[in-house]
Design a protein around this motif. Structure first.
Motif, short mmCIF file in Angstrom:
data_model
loop_
_atom_site.label_atom_id
_atom_site.label_comp_id
_atom_site.label_asym_id
_atom_site.label_seq_id
_atom_site.Cartn_x
_atom_site.Cartn_y
_atom_site.Cartn_z
N TYR A 1 0.84 -1.20 0.00
CA TYR A 1 0.00 0.00 0.00
C TYR A 1 0.87 1.26 0.00
O TYR A 1 0.67 2.17 -0.81
CB TYR A 1 -0.93 0.01 1.21
N LEU A 2 1.84 1.31 0.91
CA LEU A 2 2.70 2.49 1.01
C LEU A 2 3.50 2.70 -0.28
O LEU A 2 3.62 3.82 -0.78
CB LEU A 2 3.64 2.36 2.20
N VAL B 1 4.52 5.57 -5.34
CA VAL B 1 4.70 5.49 -6.79
C VAL B 1 3.64 6.33 -7.51
O VAL B 1 3.92 6.99 -8.51
CB VAL B 1 4.63 4.02 -7.26
N ALA B 2 2.42 6.32 -6.99
CA ALA B 2 1.33 7.06 -7.62
C ALA B 2 1.41 8.56 -7.33
O ALA B 2 0.65 9.35 -7.89
CB ALA B 2 -0.02 6.53 -7.13
N GLY B 3 2.35 8.95 -6.46
CA GLY B 3 2.51 10.36 -6.14
C GLY B 3 1.51 10.87 -5.13
O GLY B 3 1.37 12.08 -4.91
N GLU C 1 12.27 13.28 0.41
CA GLU C 1 12.43 13.77 -0.95
C GLU C 1 12.80 12.63 -1.90
O GLU C 1 12.45 12.65 -3.08
CB GLU C 1 13.52 14.85 -1.00
N ARG C 2 13.52 11.64 -1.38
CA ARG C 2 13.93 10.52 -2.22
C ARG C 2 12.72 9.78 -2.80
O ARG C 2 12.79 9.24 -3.90
CB ARG C 2 14.78 9.54 -1.39
N ALA C 3 11.62 9.78 -2.06
CA ALA C 3 10.43 9.08 -2.53
C ALA C 3 9.89 9.68 -3.82
O ALA C 3 9.26 8.99 -4.62
CB ALA C 3 9.35 9.12 -1.45
N ASN D 1 5.26 8.20 -10.27
CA ASN D 1 4.99 8.18 -11.70
C ASN D 1 4.73 9.59 -12.20
O ASN D 1 3.90 10.30 -11.63
CB ASN D 1 3.76 7.32 -12.00
N PRO D 2 5.39 10.02 -13.27
CA PRO D 2 5.09 11.33 -13.84
C PRO D 2 3.75 11.30 -14.57
O PRO D 2 3.21 10.23 -14.83
CB PRO D 2 6.25 11.56 -14.82
#
Length: 238
Positions: A22-23, A28-30, A80-82, A87-88
């Motif tokens: 989930y996390l 990833v989905a921003g 910030e690394r996350a 995904n752009p």
């Protein structure tokens, strides 16, 4: 190794994998952006119906990946690394065809060292057997093309051993870039017998560290491997 695999299985049974997925998905989905505060442990425990200990293990893994930071009295925050994993917007995505080998190597050195922590937590006996098979077949390869194929398959096995779909998707994109002519030309020119032997040794060291469930050492060896590939591809001297 069996005991450690059983421990990994217990984490899954306690629901830790569900929370981790989930996390990772939210990052990833921003949806979990840098600076955002995660819910407290008690809330995560209630939401995912898992023990506080399981929550702490998952958060420790993400902290180890430097995707979150924790401060006593303040809470848990996305780093910030996350943002590197988010995904752009689809309109802003750069085609894999336009990604250069140099860009690929920069991205790989940022992303692939994140995998060992998940592999150590989630990999199965079959995952390690697949890694061993890829190593054996790459070392037995008689041509550059055959070696490159099994080298690619090994890195694919590492991605699948995370049991996290994001890393599998990144690996697929990586392979699209590797399929370009420019990558093949650089690899053929750089894959001397000496360099190939070096890669083979590094592959074994990475897998050995993962098999020992030593995420820190595996991360170090994997980064060294990627840096060595970069130096060989582009003729960079130490």
């Amino acid at each position: 190794m069996t005991d450690r695999i059983n421990i990994s299985g217990q984490i899954r049974l306690l629901g830790g994998k569900k929370l981790a997925d989930y996390l990772a998905g939210e990052i990833v989905a921003g949806k979990l952006k840098p600076g955002m505060k995660l819910p407290p442990e008690r809330e995560l425990s209630d939401r995912f119906n898992i023990s506080r200990g399981a929550v702490r293990r998952v958060l420790a893994l993400f902290r180890q990946q430097q995707l979150i930071s924790q401060s006593i009295g303040s809470g848990t925050f996305v780093t910030e690394r996350a943002a590197l994993l988010a995904n752009p917007d689809p309109q802003d995505q750069v085609s894999a065809i336009s990604t250069s080998p140099a860009e690929l190597m920069v991205a790989r050195q940022l992303i692939e060292p994140l995998m060992p922590g998940l592999i150590v937590q989630n990999a199965t006996v079959m995952d390690f057997q697949r890694m061993a098979e890829c190593i054996a077949r790459s070392e037995a390869a008689l041509t550059i093309e055959e070696f490159e194929h099994w080298d690619e398959q090994l890195h694919k096995a590492l991605a699948h051993a995370t049991h996290n779909s994001f890393f599998v998707q990144v690996l697929n994109l990586t392979n699209q870039v590797r399929a370009q002519g420019e990558w093949g030309r650089l690899k053929r020119n750089s894959l001397t017998p000496e360099n190939r032997h070096c890669y083979e040794v590094q592959h074994r060291e990475i897998v050995a560290a993962l098999t020992d469930r030593d995420a820190g050492l595996a991360r170090k060896r994997l980064l060294e491997h990627l840096q060595q590939i970069e130096m060989n591809l582009f003729g960079i001297k130490n």
